[in-house]
Write an enzyme that holds these catalytic residues in place. Structure first.
Site: not given
Ligand code: F6R
Length: 616
Positions: A27, A2, A100-101, A496, A512, A489, A611
């Site tokens: 966000r 958000c 936001n929250g 994703e 395994h 990764e 994010k």
């Molecule tokens: C994946 C990704 C997420 C973040 C995770 C932690 O591409 O970006 O897995 O790595 O949400 O986010 P931060 O680093 O902001 O704590």
């Protein structure tokens, strides 16, 4: 998660809010909305979907007001509907709020308010918060016109459990916005005769670089002329105005198709920034200005504990490998969300590190607070300056990678790997690493930006490979030692942004269990660096080939694979072991990116994600 933008000043608020929302869209992108103070009314527009829908909607409405608040939503309480979109208006029409929250005690408050005849139009916790402010506002004496609005917000927040970044307007106070935070980020941008509020700096940087980072438990009362910060218990807080060092160009696409692509190509610069000023004068070790711990204290540490989430957790796994390999100090890695609740037995002289790009991830922040509560010193590796995790840590290392806007982390990850490599060197040189090995290691690190640049030259080749693999439904990523986290990764990046099911495993573990998945329809991406395990990895590849699995091999230049074993080969330059995870990351970032593009996925805004995860 958000995004909030607020504006109060002399200009029309609507365009400033919409521009800010577009920058914060990473966000959350379930719905967007805004409220403008205009002609003695609170005018509200809300739309489900992207900010673009709101832009179209508001274009018809010709808002002229000079104060407003806005929001882009990542749904928590209640589905993706217009009714659940922010801003929310109190049932008496007096107060409007963006949030936001998560308000954890919203059900009890809702029950209380329903008993007082407040009505609700949405399923959200936010509407409950808005109505509770309206309830307190109605109770404040009208003679107290100056502070009635601010005090009603303050009184409300004293009853709130959970997290919030909020901005509130009141129809009776057209020249005021009240904002507050606890657990969700909020900044005040200090302009010339105007103020902005935002969840992060990218939304306000085109207007001002002067910002005040609000702290948990603080409220700010803003008018077009001035602002004042106070705490929930009414203490005045002298503002500290910080200056943002990056520019608006850093938060724009600059000719790239997506932020993810741009950020992948920004990695050489991000790595240079992570290293700048961090080598000792004799070129044999690393220096850090902000750890706030003497070398002698580091020598006492029995164990490092690294905690994080998602991609940053993969960086922790690489840190574990590098510190154990070069410094020979044991490292434990935990998911922040698990650490917080599992009450693990801990060494007496442990030192904690929390890695977080945003510095706002609530699971990481909560884990850090838990470690602090237990009396441990906590360090942060963060990208966002002034973020909660950076501020609450006892010391730390800033990444200086510049703003990362693509939801899938790329440059922040490799910068975290570089800092982990620097830190491993620092600890190793305090222990048993010799001067000449230190010098050699430093030379290895310094080569990283150039070797990443060289690896990026593979982009056209990787794009072609991506076209051939874009329609598969499953994929394995297999690597060993420091490249096992990179396998994780690679799998995370692919799933994703392209929604292909992918799993990362240590290459030898494949037999395994995961090998049961392998057939012509399930390709495997193998990391095959030169070194002692080269032949073992080749054997694992043979086992996949024998089951008709296609193989994409990421191989150190100059290493020969048996003829016909790999269907695709992506060469990577030979490098120092400490930066191998960085170099090996680049091809899997590009592969995931080009596969997602070929599948017409919305790379920068993958479904269901956002994010900076500020909810548990
Ligand atoms: C994946 C990704 C997420 C973040 C995770 C932690 O591409 O970006 O897995 O790595 O949400 O986010 P931060 O680093 O902001 O704590």
């Amino acid at each position: 998660m958000c995004g909030i933008v607020g504006y109060i000043g002399k200009q029309k608020a609507v365009s400033i809010l919409l521009e800010g929302l577009k920058r914060l869209e990473y966000r959350g992108y379930d719905s967007a909305g805004l409220a403008i103070q205009q002609d003695g009314k609170l005018c509200i527009s809300r739309k489900t979907g992207r900010v673009e829908q709101l832009v179209k909607e508001t274009a018809k409405l010709h808002y002229t007001g000079t104060a407003g608040i806005s929001h882009t939503r990542w749904a928590t309480h209640g589905g993706v509907t217009e009714a659940n979109a922010h801003p929310h208006l109190s049932s008496d029409g007096k107060l409007v709020l963006v949030h936001n929250g998560v308000i954890e005690n919203f059900a009890a408050i809702k029950h209380f308010l329903q008993g007082k005849d407040y009505t609700f139009r949405s399923e959200t916790d936010t509407e409950v918060l808005c109505n509770l402010i309206a309830y307190h506002y109605a109770k404040e004496p009208e003679s107290n016109a100056q502070s009635r609005f601010l005090e009603s917000v303050r009184k409300t927040l004293l009853h709130i459990e959970g997290t919030y970044g909020i901005a509130v307007m009141c129809v009776d106070r057209p020249n005021e916005i009240v904002a507050a935070r606890k657990g969700s980020p909020l900044l005040l941008g200090v302009g010339d005769g105007e103020y902005l509020l935002a969840s992060d700096a990218s939304a306000l940087i085109s207007h001002t670089r002067n910002v005040v980072y609000l702290k948990d438990g603080e409220l700010v009362h803003v008018t077009p002329e001035t602002f004042a910060i106070t705490t929930l218990d009414q203490a005045d807080v002298p503002p500290v105005v910080d200056r943002i060092t990056w520019s608006i160009a850093d938060a724009e696409l600059n000719g790239f198709a997506h932020f993810m692509e741009k950020e992948i190509f920004e990695q050489p610069a991000a790595l240079e920034n992570a290293m700048r000023g961090r080598f000792s004068a004799d070129g044999s070790t690393a220096n850090f200005g902000g750890l706030n711990l003497a070398a002698t204290d580091f020598r006492q540490i029995d164990r490092f504990v690294f905690c994080s989430c998602g991609t940053a957790w993969h960086a922790c796994l690489v840190a574990e490998h590098l510190i154990e390999r070069f410094a020979r100090v044991p490292v434990e890695v935990d998911y922040a969300s698990e650490f917080r609740y599992r009450n693990a037995p801990l060494d007496r002289d442990a030192l904690f590190f929390f890695i977080s790009q945003s510095g706002e991830t609530i699971d990481t922040l909560a884990a850090m607070r838990e470690a602090k509560r237990k009396g441990y010193k906590v360090m942060a590796i963060c990208n966002v300056v002034g973020s909660s995790i950076a501020r609450e840590a006892d010391g730390g290392i800033y990444q200086h990678a510049g703003p990362e806007i693509g939801v899938a982390s790329t440059k922040a990850f490799t910068s975290q790997l570089l800092i982990s490599a620097l830190f491993a060197l620092y600890v190793a040189r305090l222990r048993d690493m010799s001067f000449s090995d230190g010098v050699n290691y430093v030379q290895g690190l310094k080569a990283a930006p150039e070797l990443v640049r060289k690896t990026l030259e593979q982009a056209p080749h990787i794009k072609e490979i991506a076209q051939r693999y874009a329609q598969y439904h499953d994929c394995l990523f297999l690597g060993r030692l420091s490249l096992f986290p990179i396998a994780l990764e690679g799998a995370l990046k692919l799933k994703e942004i392209s929604y292909i099911h992918a799993e990362g495993y240590p290459a030898a573990e494949m037999k395994h269990g995961p090998i049961a998945l392998v057939n012509e329809q399930c390709p495997s991406v193998f990391f095959v660096p030169k070194g002692e395990l080269f032949n073992k990895i080749v054997s694992s590849m043979q086992e996949i080939k024998a089951r008709k699995g296609k193989i994409i091999a990421i191989v150190t230049e100059g290493c020969e694979l048996p003829d016909g074993l790999a269907d695709e080969v992506i060469p990577i330059p030979d490098c120092h072991e400490a930066i191998l995870p960085i170099i090996a990351t680049v091809p899997v970032q590009l592969l995931s990116y080009y596969i997602a593009v070929a599948r017409h996925c919305d790379v920068d805004k993958p479904r269901n994600l956002a994010k900076s995860v500020t909810v548990e």
